[in-house]
Design a protein around this motif. Structure first.
Motif, PDB file in Angstrom:
ATOM      1  N   ASN A 161      -4.493   4.883   4.953  1.00 36.08           N
ATOM      2  CA  ASN A 161      -4.747   3.529   4.453  1.00 36.08           C
ATOM      3  C   ASN A 161      -6.233   3.271   4.237  1.00 36.08           C
ATOM      4  OD1 ASN A 161      -2.303   2.084   3.947  1.00 36.08           O
ATOM      5  ND2 ASN A 161      -1.913   1.983   6.153  1.00 36.08           N
ATOM      6  N   GLN A 203       0.992   8.702   0.137  1.00 44.52           N
ATOM      7  CA  GLN A 203       1.263   7.370  -0.395  1.00 44.52           C
ATOM      8  C   GLN A 203       2.752   7.112  -0.611  1.00 44.52           C
ATOM      9  OE1 GLN A 203      -1.164   6.169  -3.741  1.00 44.52           O
ATOM     10  NE2 GLN A 203       0.400   4.796  -4.527  1.00 44.52           N
ATOM     11  N   GLU A 234       4.759   4.227   1.306  1.00 50.85           N
ATOM     12  CA  GLU A 234       5.372   3.115   0.584  1.00 50.85           C
ATOM     13  C   GLU A 234       6.844   2.985   0.961  1.00 50.85           C
ATOM     14  OE1 GLU A 234       4.336   2.180  -3.590  1.00 50.85           O
ATOM     15  OE2 GLU A 234       3.174   4.044  -3.528  1.00 50.85           O
ATOM     16  N   GLY A 285       7.094   1.506   4.326  1.00 43.83           N
ATOM     17  CA  GLY A 285       6.506   0.179   4.461  1.00 43.83           C
ATOM     18  C   GLY A 285       5.226   0.149   5.260  1.00 43.83           C
ATOM     19  N   ASP A 335      -0.876  -0.048   2.928  1.00 42.07           N
ATOM     20  CA  ASP A 335      -1.581  -1.325   2.802  1.00 42.07           C
ATOM     21  C   ASP A 335      -1.225  -1.964   1.456  1.00 42.07           C
ATOM     22  OD1 ASP A 335      -3.658  -3.251   2.118  1.00 42.07           O
ATOM     23  OD2 ASP A 335      -4.807  -2.455   3.794  1.00 42.07           O
ATOM     24  N   ALA A 336      -0.437  -3.030   1.496  1.00 44.42           N
ATOM     25  CA  ALA A 336       0.076  -3.649   0.269  1.00 44.42           C
ATOM     26  C   ALA A 336      -1.040  -4.198  -0.599  1.00 44.42           C
ATOM     27  CB  ALA A 336       1.066  -4.753   0.616  1.00 44.42           C
ATOM     28  N   GLU A 337      -2.034  -4.818   0.019  1.00 42.09           N
ATOM     29  CA  GLU A 337      -3.139  -5.393  -0.743  1.00 42.09           C
ATOM     30  C   GLU A 337      -3.944  -4.301  -1.444  1.00 42.09           C
ATOM     31  OE1 GLU A 337      -7.067  -8.290  -0.055  1.00 42.09           O
ATOM     32  OE2 GLU A 337      -5.604  -7.967   1.557  1.00 42.09           O
ATOM     33  N   LEU A 366      -2.826  -1.339  -2.281  1.00 42.32           N
ATOM     34  CA  LEU A 366      -1.982  -0.780  -3.336  1.00 42.32           C
ATOM     35  C   LEU A 366      -2.063  -1.618  -4.598  1.00 42.32           C
ATOM     36  CD1 LEU A 366       1.342   0.272  -1.547  1.00 42.32           C
ATOM     37  CD2 LEU A 366      -0.222   1.769  -2.774  1.00 42.32           C
ATOM     38  N   ALA A 367      -2.015  -2.937  -4.426  1.00 40.85           N
ATOM     39  CA  ALA A 367      -2.033  -3.835  -5.574  1.00 40.85           C
ATOM     40  C   ALA A 367      -3.358  -3.778  -6.322  1.00 40.85           C
ATOM     41  CB  ALA A 367      -1.751  -5.267  -5.105  1.00 40.85           C
TER      42      ALA A 367
END
Length: 383
Positions: free
Chosen positions: A322, A334, A338, A341, A344-346, A348-349
């Motif tokens: 991460n 990655q 993913e 879960g 790090d969602a932020e 990734l975005a």
């Protein structure tokens, strides 16, 4: 900036991937280090030392880790090193932060038997394979080994990919009226003396990847990197090639306003440059989509063999992966993270969207491409 990286998820990267790495080790006669690390030099997994707790104890007894060619602004290594030191109380000695993969390989060989020798290596994959062939790397499989995709690692663990990205064009929009978005744009007279690479492609993986991306944009393929060299010869003839190797300092000073480099390195400069009043734009070329990963390896002659192995465990843990992601690089685990879960969602975005499918060169294609670049680049471009 340092020279060694290709992307690891074949389903994500587009057009061709380069892997350049510089050094390694494959023998088991490395130094035993201190404090409980006596068996670490031959350990091929944490289990060989009695588990992670025993590995941590042995590494903390050694107390130090020697890394090389890791600029703090490269793939978030500054934060990664600090996090490792904080978590384990081990001092990280960082040598030659702006060195290339070839510099890493040279250090393993020239500093063998010395306390200051590199423990671990971060290389382009081609150099990693070269190091393995020269018996410079110690095999080791991290606990998350099964989540590193096949094809992104040596089956015995001499090297394994860690993070990657795409070749991009960084542009100082404060001084350049119209930023280029393709390789073809780089021949425009408005970019006189402004087109620079991250190193010399005969030694630096990032620069080598830039040449291969240019080849794909000009009728080349994984079997033919020559058109990429032809393209840079055109850029030079047009007066647009800048032989200065890009660094954050040359970018900030305006010496290299156009930087061909990995997208995570270019993107990582955006906020820093903005604080200095520089608008920095990053584009993945529409005509030469090329992705690549860098590889990790442990020196067979590591003076701190337990710390070297603990470093790998940290890098391939969720936390380490991460931290690469926060730096804008795509970690090798990655897909698995993913799915679980844990990514790090932020972060990734925030990754730049890229369309297409990556093709990865075989070892034979990499070797052939390196030979072509070694034969032609210095004579036709640098000379």
């Amino acid at each position: 900036m340092r020279s060694t990286p290709t992307l690891r998820t074949a389903s994500v990267l587009a057009a061709a991937a380069l892997v350049l790495t510089a050094c390694g080790g494959g023998s088991d006669d490395g130094s035993s280090g201190g404090g409980g690390g006596g068996d670490a030099a031959s350990a091929r997994s944490a289990e060989d030392l009695g588990g992670m707790d025993a590995l941590v104890e042995a590494a903390q007894a050694e107390g130090e880790l020697n890394v090389i060619a890791l600029p703090p602004d490269w793939a978030n290594y500054g934060e990664i090193i600090s996090a490792f030191e904080e978590e384990y109380g081990i001092t990280v000695n960082s040598a030659l932060p702006d060195g290339s993969s070839q510099d890493e390989l040279n250090a393993v060989q020239s500093q063998r038997g010395q306390d200051r020798a590199p423990d671990v290596l971060d290389l382009g994959t081609a150099f990693a394979r070269q190091a393995q062939a020269q018996d410079l790397l110690a095999p080791y499989q991290v606990e998350t080994w099964d989540e590193i995709p096949e094809g992104q690692k040596d089956p015995e663990g001499h090297w394994y990919n860690d993070y990657g990205g795409y070749i991009s064009i960084g542009c100082n929009a404060t001084v350049i009226a119209e930023c280029p978005t393709s390789f073809a744009d780089l021949l425009d007279p408005q970019y006189a003396g402004q087109v620079a690479l991250n190193g010399n492609p005969t030694q630096a993986a990032a620069a080598f990847a830039g040449v291969w991306a240019a080849s794909l944009a000009n009728g080349g393929s994984l079997d033919d990197i020559g058109p990429g060299i032809d393209f840079f010869a055109q850029v030079k003839e047009a007066g647009n090639f800048n032989p200065v190797e890009i660094t954050p300092a040359t970018i900030q000073s305006g010496e290299t306003p156009l930087a061909i480099d990995w997208d995570y390195l270019n993107a990582g400069l955006t906020e820093t440059l903005a604080a200095d009043g520089v608008e920095w734009q990053v584009a993945v070329p529409s005509d030469g989509l090329f992705g690549g990963y860098y590889s990790q390896a442990i020196s067979a002659y590591a003076p701190h063999p337990a710390a070297a192995r603990l470093w790998q465990e940290f890098l391939y843990s969720d936390r380490g992966q991460n931290l690469y992601l926060v730096g804008g690089a795509r970690p090798v685990r990655q897909a698995a993270m993913e799915e679980a879960g844990t990514a790090d969602a932020e972060a990734l975005a925030a990754l730049p969207p890229v369309e297409g499918t990556a093709e990865f060169p075989t070892q034979e294609q990499e070797t052939a491409a390196q030979q072509v670049v070694a034969t032609r680049w210095n004579q036709e471009i640098s000379g």
